[in-house]
Design a protein around this motif. Structure first.
Motif, PDB file in Angstrom:
ATOM      1  N   ASP A 125       2.883   1.912   1.986  1.00 23.43           N
ATOM      2  CA  ASP A 125       2.516   2.036   3.313  1.00 23.43           C
ATOM      3  C   ASP A 125       3.392   3.176   4.143  1.00 23.43           C
ATOM      4  O   ASP A 125       4.608   2.980   4.158  1.00 23.43           O
ATOM      5  N   VAL A 126       2.738   4.159   4.595  1.00 24.82           N
ATOM      6  CA  VAL A 126       3.222   5.238   5.336  1.00 24.82           C
ATOM      7  C   VAL A 126       2.488   5.148   6.865  1.00 24.82           C
ATOM      8  O   VAL A 126       1.602   5.205   7.002  1.00 24.82           O
ATOM      9  N   SER A 127       3.542   4.959   7.888  1.00 28.34           N
ATOM     10  CA  SER A 127       3.109   4.963   9.264  1.00 28.34           C
ATOM     11  C   SER A 127       3.823   5.818  10.415  1.00 28.34           C
ATOM     12  O   SER A 127       5.037   6.162   9.988  1.00 28.34           O
ATOM     13  N   LYS A 153      -1.357   4.212  11.385  1.00 25.66           N
ATOM     14  CA  LYS A 153      -1.579   5.308  10.421  1.00 25.66           C
ATOM     15  C   LYS A 153      -2.508   6.694  10.884  1.00 25.66           C
ATOM     16  O   LYS A 153      -2.726   7.389  10.220  1.00 25.66           O
ATOM     17  N   ASN A 154      -2.923   6.578  12.191  1.00 26.38           N
ATOM     18  CA  ASN A 154      -3.763   7.495  12.779  1.00 26.38           C
ATOM     19  C   ASN A 154      -2.409   8.730  13.157  1.00 26.38           C
ATOM     20  O   ASN A 154      -1.282   8.746  13.607  1.00 26.38           O
ATOM     21  N   GLY A 155      -2.788   9.865  12.810  1.00 26.90           N
ATOM     22  CA  GLY A 155      -2.012  11.099  12.788  1.00 26.90           C
ATOM     23  C   GLY A 155      -1.121  11.392  11.692  1.00 26.90           C
ATOM     24  O   GLY A 155      -0.233  12.260  11.845  1.00 26.90           O
ATOM     25  N   GLY A 183       8.085   5.871   9.019  1.00 23.88           N
ATOM     26  CA  GLY A 183       8.426   4.927   8.171  1.00 23.88           C
ATOM     27  C   GLY A 183       7.526   4.674   6.766  1.00 23.88           C
ATOM     28  O   GLY A 183       6.440   4.908   6.648  1.00 23.88           O
ATOM     29  N   ILE A 184       8.242   4.298   5.811  1.00 24.18           N
ATOM     30  CA  ILE A 184       7.759   4.240   4.330  1.00 24.18           C
ATOM     31  C   ILE A 184       8.230   2.936   3.899  1.00 24.18           C
ATOM     32  O   ILE A 184       9.412   2.309   3.993  1.00 24.18           O
ATOM     33  N   GLY A 185       7.194   2.140   3.516  1.00 18.49           N
ATOM     34  CA  GLY A 185       7.581   0.974   2.676  1.00 18.49           C
ATOM     35  C   GLY A 185       6.706   0.859   1.165  1.00 18.49           C
ATOM     36  O   GLY A 185       5.625   1.289   1.145  1.00 18.49           O
TER      37      GLY A 185
END
Length: 227
Positions: A173-175, A185-187, A212-214
């Motif tokens: 998950d990258v946000s 997650k837009n952009g 952030g990354i999970g």
């Protein structure tokens, strides 16, 4: 008349920019590149290259490195992910202070006796030893590639994260993150090849927005697992 209209528009633009935090600290960031090498013991070796545009005399720029994050795991439980931050270095003068009210290490570049007023590149390095993730059925990592305490705009950001061994790249998950708001997650775009994850922003990060990354991994992926 036209000059007055243009001046009014320019004044309005500057006012909005300051209100949004774009220029509030005397600088903005042109480019922010983060590279992370994570080993089998869950230690991340971080290298950041930051291009900062100072438009008024400033000591340097300020960034926060969190040593405690409140995260929600894939099992739905919320827990504290703690980390030890060591071997901090900058290719310039710098100082660090611990802000226990926010659980972050504050890093300030430069010296109070010297002012900069141009474009500067800073290379920042540190090691980030993550503790247990609180999930008994999986190994999880959560990492703020760019923390949300950055008060100014970032025109472009990119990142690469290299893991110690291959893994299933489906649970990443990258946000874009901001305190008090849901991750988006837009952009932002990202990809992976089953061992490395990479990505970049597709729009300007506004003040106090970060990345952030999970990653959720099989239990025992990290050795030893510090739960």
């Amino acid at each position: 008349m036209m000059k007055k209209i243009m001046l009014s528009i320019l004044t309005l633009f500057i006012g909005v920019a300051f209100a949004n935090g774009a220029f509030a600290d005397g600088y903005y960031i042109d480019d922010y590149a983060v590279n992370v090498e994570i080993d089998s013991k869950k230690t991340a070796k971080v290298t950041e290259e930051v291009y900062v545009h100072f438009f008024e005399p400033s000591q340097g720029f300020v960034k926060a490195i969190p040593y405690e994050l409140t995260v929600k795991g894939k099992d739905g439980k919320t827990y504290k992910q703690k980390a030890d931050i060591t071997n901090v270095s900058v290719d310039d003068k710098f100082s660090t202070t611990k802000d226990e009210s926010k659980n972050v290490l504050m890093l300030t570049t430069g010296s109070p006796d010297e002012k900069v007023n141009d474009v500067r590149k800073y290379v920042i390095k540190y090691e980030y030893q993550m503790a247990g993730d609180g999930n008994k059925n999986a190994d999880e990592i959560y990492f703020n590639l760019i923390n949300t305490d950055m008060p100014v705009n970032i025109n472009h950001a990119s990142f690469g994260v290299n893991m110690p061994t291959p893994f299933d790249g489906k649970n990443i998950d990258v946000s874009i993150i901001k305190e008090g708001e849901n991750p988006s997650k837009n952009g932002i775009e990202s990809g992976n090849n089953g061992q490395a994850v990479w990505g970049q922003t597709l729009r300007v990060l506004n003040g106090n927005e970060g990345i952030g990354i999970g990653i959720t991994l099989p239990e025992g992926y990290f050795e030893p697992d510090k739960k």
